[in-house]
Design a protein around this motif. Structure first.
Motif, PDB file in Angstrom:
ATOM      1  N   ALA B 117      38.570  39.603  35.195  1.00  0.00           N
ATOM      2  CA  ALA B 117      38.130  39.991  36.537  1.00  0.00           C
ATOM      3  C   ALA B 117      38.883  41.220  37.038  1.00  0.00           C
ATOM      4  O   ALA B 117      38.346  42.012  37.811  1.00  0.00           O
ATOM      5  CB  ALA B 117      38.324  38.818  37.506  1.00  0.00           C
ATOM      6  N   GLN B 118      40.144  41.388  36.585  1.00  0.00           N
ATOM      7  CA  GLN B 118      40.942  42.513  37.104  1.00  0.00           C
ATOM      8  C   GLN B 118      40.283  43.880  36.917  1.00  0.00           C
ATOM      9  O   GLN B 118      40.108  44.602  37.898  1.00  0.00           O
ATOM     10  CB  GLN B 118      42.345  42.494  36.479  1.00  0.00           C
ATOM     11  CG  GLN B 118      43.149  43.741  36.812  1.00  0.00           C
ATOM     12  CD  GLN B 118      44.638  43.546  36.662  1.00  0.00           C
ATOM     13  OE1 GLN B 118      45.250  42.769  37.389  1.00  0.00           O
ATOM     14  NE2 GLN B 118      45.238  44.251  35.722  1.00  0.00           N
ATOM     15  N   VAL B 126      31.167  45.204  39.564  1.00  0.00           N
ATOM     16  CA  VAL B 126      30.161  44.301  40.144  1.00  0.00           C
ATOM     17  C   VAL B 126      30.639  43.856  41.525  1.00  0.00           C
ATOM     18  O   VAL B 126      31.836  43.830  41.803  1.00  0.00           O
ATOM     19  CB  VAL B 126      29.958  43.037  39.271  1.00  0.00           C
ATOM     20  CG1 VAL B 126      29.235  43.388  37.980  1.00  0.00           C
ATOM     21  CG2 VAL B 126      31.270  42.334  38.985  1.00  0.00           C
ATOM     22  N   PRO B 127      29.681  43.512  42.426  1.00  0.00           N
ATOM     23  CA  PRO B 127      30.084  42.962  43.720  1.00  0.00           C
ATOM     24  C   PRO B 127      30.794  41.622  43.541  1.00  0.00           C
ATOM     25  O   PRO B 127      30.576  40.929  42.541  1.00  0.00           O
ATOM     26  CB  PRO B 127      28.760  42.784  44.466  1.00  0.00           C
ATOM     27  CG  PRO B 127      27.692  42.857  43.432  1.00  0.00           C
ATOM     28  CD  PRO B 127      28.227  43.658  42.304  1.00  0.00           C
ATOM     29  N   LYS B 128      31.631  41.280  44.512  1.00  0.00           N
ATOM     30  CA  LYS B 128      32.459  40.064  44.418  1.00  0.00           C
ATOM     31  C   LYS B 128      31.651  38.808  44.113  1.00  0.00           C
ATOM     32  O   LYS B 128      32.099  37.938  43.380  1.00  0.00           O
ATOM     33  CB  LYS B 128      33.218  39.861  45.736  1.00  0.00           C
ATOM     34  CG  LYS B 128      34.628  40.434  45.696  1.00  0.00           C
ATOM     35  CD  LYS B 128      35.592  39.582  46.516  1.00  0.00           C
ATOM     36  CE  LYS B 128      37.025  39.858  46.119  1.00  0.00           C
ATOM     37  NZ  LYS B 128      37.652  40.938  46.836  1.00  0.00           N
ATOM     38  N   ASN B 133      29.757  35.400  37.351  1.00  0.00           N
ATOM     39  CA  ASN B 133      28.651  35.549  36.412  1.00  0.00           C
ATOM     40  C   ASN B 133      28.897  36.652  35.403  1.00  0.00           C
ATOM     41  O   ASN B 133      28.601  36.511  34.216  1.00  0.00           O
ATOM     42  CB  ASN B 133      27.354  35.851  37.179  1.00  0.00           C
ATOM     43  CG  ASN B 133      26.799  34.593  37.813  1.00  0.00           C
ATOM     44  OD1 ASN B 133      27.050  33.491  37.314  1.00  0.00           O
ATOM     45  ND2 ASN B 133      26.083  34.753  38.908  1.00  0.00           N
ATOM     46  N   GLU B 134      29.475  37.758  35.898  1.00  0.00           N
ATOM     47  CA  GLU B 134      29.740  38.872  34.995  1.00  0.00           C
ATOM     48  C   GLU B 134      30.797  38.491  33.958  1.00  0.00           C
ATOM     49  O   GLU B 134      30.669  38.821  32.779  1.00  0.00           O
ATOM     50  CB  GLU B 134      30.182  40.105  35.802  1.00  0.00           C
ATOM     51  CG  GLU B 134      30.563  41.320  34.985  1.00  0.00           C
ATOM     52  CD  GLU B 134      29.410  41.935  34.192  1.00  0.00           C
ATOM     53  OE1 GLU B 134      28.252  41.507  34.381  1.00  0.00           O
ATOM     54  OE2 GLU B 134      29.673  42.841  33.366  1.00  0.00           O
TER      55      GLU B 134
END
Lengths: 277, 343
Positions: B117-118, B126-128, B133-134
């Motif tokens: 995520a970092q 990607v948006p928060k 999902n990403e």
């Protein structure tokens, strides 16, 4: 990590240290509520009474209750110990992180400054500082913090020197992490273990330094600290030994318990050293 | 000709032996000493050499983690030294790295989710709301399935292969065009190596990423690389297409590396011209004069210690820096027929 914490409680000595420390901390926080007498109350008629039913630890040369005075002494000693250690740890972490992370000339300048503080005879510096700026609890805390931060700074720096070459630090840089983010999110959390251990050991050292300063007559005269009690009762030790014994014993217990807790934390942080024993 | 992504010209990366203010010792470790290369779109370029030859430093410099002492690195025609801070951020994203030790490349205090995520949050990929999902999509992409099971694991709860898959997922998360892979499989079990290599090949075909693939393992290089660069003591000794270099090596060092590598066919193995290397790589602080390989070269002649060999060009961009590149095959044959030398 959870399993590591169990290591702490495997060693009964560390548990004992923690128990003493918790007890002393309780005494310090509850403070006046526990004391049967006002610690400053002088009673000429009750001078130098030996320990008994009314005055559990006896009275001193001015008729003050040693038990009540010891309670506020523990309070002052712990306050000085914890605040001075926290302040010195904070300064040490900031200086050590910057020196270790950025390196180069910056590191050299910071480390030479650190060494200047380390080569000055420490207790002498504390005496001079407190004598110059009046003996208040605040000034004593500042003097102790000035003495002890270099230890933490050097430790933090060496942790940073080793951790900054880790691949996960490079990976964070490639992720776009800024220097601040690398320092605070990647390196510092992994460097904290040994730093916290040293910080805990500093609490005991700070309490000893405060006691030493007080014993030389450089304690805060408006506060009853264990060191001040020792200083005042010293001339009368031959006929009122209890007035010196109990505060001395409490200093011993307080320093011992912080050192035991520090050692216990060290075992948690370096579990392989426990296995080698 | 496809687009050149990374171009390196006469790169030198030196490290001082002593740091600090001391002026007593001004020697330098010449980790990379004059390397030029061009990495094209969707190409796999392998850098091969013994440990200590500067291949890791080369990779780190291309990834922007080490700074050149001299020479230039271009990315898509832009000199890295002249990038604005905004352009530098883009570059950081475009060139990612997969590290040798997947254990050390994970922060012990982070979970797999935090690790992936970092880069996504820092670079606002990607948006928060889509973050989880990403991350799961990236897990799936590198064969970590079911992804949910991996989200909260930290590095000691993962196997070596899983860690390296995660490392690859991290490098892929910012959609790079170049990945520097520094010995990505050498810390892994042989059975896992194949899985990771086929994953890397799959990703390369799907996303047409260019790899700068650093390795000492010739079998791995042969199976993955389009072109090969053989590096010795911070300099290129031979380069060319993988087929060209492997089937017709033009430098005794390359021949020695190939000889050190077992071939499964005993017939072939017996009949090939062997060059056996003795001794260690000389110090990169004070490299040998002339041809740097002459101290260990079995066919070295007096000229080798006096003159730096120029590159000789062969077909398909195949070139070699050996005074005897043309006569190498026959010289090696002679060497072999004269019988086993000292051993």
């Amino acid at each position: 990590m959870d399993s590591h914490w169990r290591l702490y409680f495997h060693n009964w000595v560390s548990v004992l240290g923690l128990a003493i420390l918790v007890l002393l901390a309780l005494v310090a926080t509850l403070g006046p509520a526990l004391a049967p007498f006002d610690p400053q109350d002088i009673g000429i008629a009750y001078r130098a009474l030996p320990p008994g039913m009314v005055n559990w630890m006896g009275t001193d040369e001015l008729g003050r209750d040693v038990f009540s005075r010891s309670i506020s002494g523990v309070r002052v000693s712990l306050l000085v110990g914890v605040v001075a250690a926290a302040a010195s740890t904070l300064v040490g972490i900031v200086v050590g992180s910057l020196a270790g992370y950025f390196g180069g000339v910056f590191d050299h300048i910071l480390m030479r400054i650190t060494e200047v503080f380390q080569v000055i005879p420490q207790f002498f510096l504390a005496v001079v500082l407190v004598a110059l700026f009046s003996a208040s609890v605040f000034n004593i805390i500042v003097a102790i913090a000035i003495l002890t931060w270099p230890v933490i700074a050097r430790l933090t720096r060496s942790e940073f020197l080793s951790l900054k070459t880790r691949q996960y630090v490079d990976a964070a840089r490639l992720s776009g992490a800024s220097d601040a983010r690398v320092i605070f999110r990647e390196i510092l959390p992994n460097a904290m273990g040994p730093v916290i251990v040293s910080g805990t050991l500093l609490v005991g050292r700070a309490m000893l330094t405060e006691a030493g300063l007080s014993f030389l007559g450089l304690g805060d005269p408006s506060r009853v600290s264990l060191g001040v009690m020792l200083y005042q009762s010293r001339p009368f030790i031959q006929f009122a030994w209890w007035a010196a014994l109990f505060p001395g014993l409490l200093i011993f217990l307080a320093v011992l318990s912080t050192n035991l807790v520090g050692d216990g934390l060290n075992d948690v942080i370096n579990p392989q050293m426990v296995e080698e024993r | 000709m496809t687009e050149v992504l990374v171009e390196v010209e006469d790169l030198k990366v030196y490290f001082p032996v002593r740091d600090g203010w001391s002026t007593k010792d001004d020697r330098q470790v010449k980790a990379v000493d004059g390397i030029s290369l061009a990495l094209r779109h969707a190409e796999v370029l392998a850098v091969v050499g013994e440990s200590g030859c500067g291949k890791t430093t080369l990779g780190r410099t291309v990834a922007g983690l080490a700074s050149p002492t001299s020479g230039r690195v271009w990315f898509r025609g832009k000199d890295l030294a002249t990038l604005s801070s905004g352009e530098r951020k883009t570059y950081r994203r475009q060139v990612q790295m997969v590290f040798q030790d997947p254990y050390d490349s994970m922060n012990p205090r982070k979970t797999a989710f935090q690790m992936i995520a970092q880069p996504l949050t820092i670079n606002r990929i990607v948006p928060k709301t889509d973050l989880v999902n990403e991350v799961l999509r990236l897990f799936d992409n590198v064969g970590l399935a079911p992804g949910e099971a991996y989200l909260n694991r930290s590095r000691h709860q993962l196997s070596g292969g899983e860690r390296q898959r995660l490392s690859i997922a991290r490098s892929m998360s910012v959609n790079p065009s170049v990945i520097v892979a520094d010995e990505p499989v050498s810390a892994l079990d042989i059975s896992i190596q194949g899985q990771i290599l086929s994953l890397m090949r799959k990703l390369q075909e799907e996303s047409s990423i260019a790899y700068l693939f650093i390795s000492h393992d010739l079998a791995v290089v042969r199976s993955l690389a389009d072109r090969v660069m053989i590096v010795y003591l911070g300099q290129i000794v031979e380069e060319g297409t993988t087929d060209g270099v492997f089937s017709n090596p033009r430098h005794p060092y390359t021949m020695a590396l190939l000889a050190a590598h077992p071939i499964p066919d005993p017939e072939l193995s017996r009949n090939r011209h062997r060059i056996v290397l003795t001794g260690d790589v000389p110090s990169p602080i004070d490299p040998p004069t002339g041809c740097r390989f002459h101290t260990r070269c079995p066919i070295a002649r007096p000229v080798c210690s006096q003159q730096i060999p120029p590159f000789k060009d062969f077909r398909n961009g195949h070139r070699s820096a050996c005074h005897f590149a043309d006569q190498l095959q026959s010289m090696a044959r002679l060497l072999n027929e004269s019988g086993p030398a000292s051993h």
